[in-house]
Scaffold this active site. Structure first.
Site, PDB file in Angstrom:
ATOM      1  N   THR A  27       1.003  -1.309  -0.048  1.00 54.23           N
ATOM      2  CA  THR A  27      -0.014   0.127  -0.091  1.00 54.23           C
ATOM      3  C   THR A  27       1.029   1.322   0.030  1.00 54.23           C
ATOM      4  OG1 THR A  27      -0.025  -0.291   2.498  1.00 54.23           O
ATOM      5  CG2 THR A  27      -1.986  -1.243   1.049  1.00 54.23           C
TER       6      THR A  27
ATOM      7  N   LYS B 144       3.597  -6.754   3.987  1.00 55.26           N
ATOM      8  CA  LYS B 144       3.366  -5.590   3.839  1.00 55.26           C
ATOM      9  C   LYS B 144       3.033  -4.649   4.978  1.00 55.26           C
ATOM     10  CE  LYS B 144      -0.538  -3.616   4.256  1.00 55.26           C
ATOM     11  NZ  LYS B 144      -0.711  -2.182   4.507  1.00 55.26           N
TER      12      LYS B 144
ATOM     13  N   THR C  85      -0.393  -3.056  11.244  1.00 54.23           N
ATOM     14  CA  THR C  85      -1.005  -2.932   9.911  1.00 54.23           C
ATOM     15  C   THR C  85      -0.371  -3.678   8.870  1.00 54.23           C
ATOM     16  OG1 THR C  85      -2.001  -1.121  10.088  1.00 54.23           O
ATOM     17  CG2 THR C  85      -2.074  -1.936   8.179  1.00 54.23           C
TER      18      THR C  85
ATOM     19  N   GLU D 261       6.113   4.365   7.692  1.00 58.35           N
ATOM     20  CA  GLU D 261       5.628   5.799   6.823  1.00 58.35           C
ATOM     21  C   GLU D 261       6.145   7.015   7.491  1.00 58.35           C
ATOM     22  OE1 GLU D 261       1.629   5.811   7.494  1.00 58.35           O
ATOM     23  OE2 GLU D 261       0.957   4.589   5.824  1.00 58.35           O
TER      24      GLU D 261
ATOM     25  N   ASN E 127      -0.045  10.862   6.935  1.00 58.37           N
ATOM     26  CA  ASN E 127      -1.162  10.398   7.729  1.00 58.37           C
ATOM     27  C   ASN E 127      -2.444  11.371   7.676  1.00 58.37           C
ATOM     28  OD1 ASN E 127      -0.761   7.397   8.400  1.00 58.37           O
ATOM     29  ND2 ASN E 127       1.000   8.484   9.385  1.00 58.37           N
TER      30      ASN E 127
ATOM     31  N   SER F 220      -7.272  11.489   1.191  1.00 58.84           N
ATOM     32  CA  SER F 220      -7.849  12.297   0.339  1.00 58.84           C
ATOM     33  C   SER F 220      -6.827  12.075  -1.054  1.00 58.84           C
ATOM     34  CB  SER F 220      -7.501  13.692   0.553  1.00 58.84           C
ATOM     35  OG  SER F 220      -6.559  14.016   1.524  1.00 58.84           O
TER      36      SER F 220
END
Lengths: 385, 385
Positions: free
Chosen positions: B148, B170, B181, B261, B380, B385
């Site tokens: 992702t 992942k 996650t 991230e 995040n 969006s």
């Protein structure tokens, strides 16, 4: 007026160079009596700063004559030298005020690990200058001297039935329950026993400061102190006093939230229809501490999935597939599924309301938090340097 | 090779438009046998996605024929329609593979609340294309299709005594215990019973993925699946197999940490001399979840005070005034006081070591986390969006 709004209190705020900016950094609050009732609640962090260890002893007998507060150094994890500094601070104030050092509370805030000889000398000089500057309208100066990264002072006053409560607070980061990185001093000229003051303070802080969870980080130096001198001779109805005190504490908590480091949203998380208040608090806190949810709010993104992912980690009684979530008045999730389109939610205002309906009981609780922003990261990555 | 490194497994990765980028988004892993042993561990979040609810039923009998995975949508909190989508996904794969739908695990990842008609049609098309594309060297394609916000695929292979374990993972955000996650599929051609596979998987994940706590946020969709087909006919020593599996899981966990991230530091928190392993884990996690500490590391600031403030919130056995803290080999705090100057600590490298010596016992644990950065907040706040 803050801590000098009530009769019979004097305060001061002076600058002694603890802050590199040269702004005021030592505050004093003195109770002129006739009674010297005091109560305090402290951080529940086991890593306690020297002033906390000292002040817990001071308050044990329910008597407080004065409070000395400094910004520009937390005097936490500074060894026995640091504890001696706190002790000497109380002794210095006691000597100049003609009271017992065992009745002088000390509060410090700033960087952990700061508390060397230079720090000690400045604090002691601050006590001397502060005592000389004591004034019946020194509340404003005191509220300025306790600021650290605060952008503005926090003050609140309530008057009721002839008596007054006034308070000042500081705190902008490390805001979390039990309590926040905050120092609060509250004074009243109502007549209370030590036990009454203690009970009222615990009730008031339990639903105000203890439910402000800006960044999930619990401080080593938090303290909320209440001084009551009975100068009005009025013994208040205790339920009324506790309610007014709680209202003042909530006002200060809202001011802390509104000035939290780097925040761009003040988020009010209201959890309703919980089986118990404990459940409601646990659910609210799980959301207040979820970085992904907080970052989404910063991005004006009504990401209700992150709310459900957060509350799913709790042990509270509810069915994740029966929960409703409202954001700023729009029900974005009903019974664990999408409801109104996210476009209907306007997250532009700073004030943000999140309502979580657990649908199992009648208890509720409200937790105050902030969003997670670039500025929060920036301010807290650069604090020590 | 990842999931096709072991004998007797086929895999595929195809693109069906679930990702707006057009990159691969549906993966299949199929066990060619002879045995069809399967085990899995799932997120402990009570807010569980539809694929989790389905897959928990599938794995109950210890048999798994195939795994279907999609990125581009979590199919979580998507109502009964969403659950039917998962069910239909398994049925479609089962029909094409000639197996029972009750032996097909489904995994989804992406935005919570995503799982409409369009999503369903794409996933079903992906199953069809994926079955057609199955290949004995499809492991690489599969590992790409589950990404992702990952910047790179995560793959690992271990070979020992004639048998092989291969895996893919992942996960880049919402990384927290129980699990992260993350979706992980691991295959082996060693011969194991269902009970042996389950026991080995729980041992391995308990000290690897379960100790990766990048951002404290627990996912709704996490799943680690192990498939064992006994194609080599070799029944391994179970302790050896569990150790090799744990090593592979740890390698994948490190890869997840390294690609978290927005992170600029990979922080290894080692807690030693604890009274129990549980205490060591609790202490490590308290630091891993402290935003102030994590922001300080982003700013290359060896702010050990925030470490002590974090661990002071735990119930673990230790004296805050007897703790030593080391950062990148420099003892910055000894016995709860300042030690070496902060200037000696070089936090420029991405790899960051924090050592906390509790000085009460002999137990220890290591928790992996990341720093809190501008980029984490940015990624995040803009995800939906």
């Amino acid at each position: 007026m803050s801590v000098t709004a009530a009769q019979g209190f004097a305060a001061a705020g002076v600058a002694v160079g603890l802050k590199s900016t040269g702004k005021p950094d030592v505050a004093l609050v003195v109770n002129r009596g006739p009674r010297k009732v005091g109560a305090a609640v402290f951080t529940s962090n086991r890593a306690k700063a020297n002033p906390i260890i000292w002040s817990q002893q001071v308050v044990a007998d329910g008597v407080i004559e004065a409070v000395v507060l400094n910004s520009g150094g937390a005097n936490c994890f500074t060894g026995s030298f640091g504890f001696q500094t706190t002790h000497q601070t109380a002794e210095k104030a006691a000597e100049l005020l003609g009271v017992s050092a065992g009745d002088v509370v000390v509060c410090s805030t700033g960087l952990i690990g700061t508390g060397d000889e230079v720090f000690r000398a400045k604090v002691l000089a601050g006590v001397e200058q502060g005592v000389a500057a004591l004034s019946d309208d020194g509340g404003e100066a005191a509220s300025l001297a306790i600021m650290t990264t605060d952008s503005r002072p926090k003050r609140s006053v309530r008057t009721h039935d002839g008596w007054t409560i006034g308070g000042m607070a500081k705190g902008a980061g490390m805001l979390a329950p039990g309590l926040a990185t905050m120092l609060v001093v509250i004074t009243t000229d109502a007549e209370l026993t030590s036990a009454e003051a203690d009970a009222a303070l615990r009730r008031a802080t339990g639903t105000s400061f203890d439910r402000l969870d800006s960044d999930g980080c619990m401080s080593t130096n938090d303290q909320v102190t209440l001084l009551a001198n009975g100068a009005t001779g009025i013994h208040p109805d205790l339920d009324v006093f506790a309610a007014v005190l709680a209202d003042l504490c909530q006002d200060l908590a809202r001011q802390l939230q509104g000035d939290a480091e780097g925040a761009s949203h003040d988020i009010t998380i209201r959890v309703v229809s919980a089986e118990s208040e404990t459940d409601a608090v646990e659910v609210g806190r799980s959301v207040a501490r979820n970085n992904l949810f907080k970052a989404a709010i910063f991005g004006n993104d009504p990401n209700w999935g992150r709310v459900l992912a957060a509350i799913g980690t709790t042990a509270a009684a509810f069915d994740p597939y029966d929960v409703d979530v409202w954001m700023n008045g729009v029900r974005v999730c009903s019974q664990g599924g999408p409801d109104r389109p996210r476009e209907e939610v306007d997250l532009a205002p700073r004030a943000t309301d999140l309502l979580i309906d657990l649908k199992v009981g009648t208890a509720e609780a409200t937790i105050l938090t902030n969003d997670l922003t670039h500025d929060y990261v920036h301010e807290n990555s650069a604090y020590a340097s």
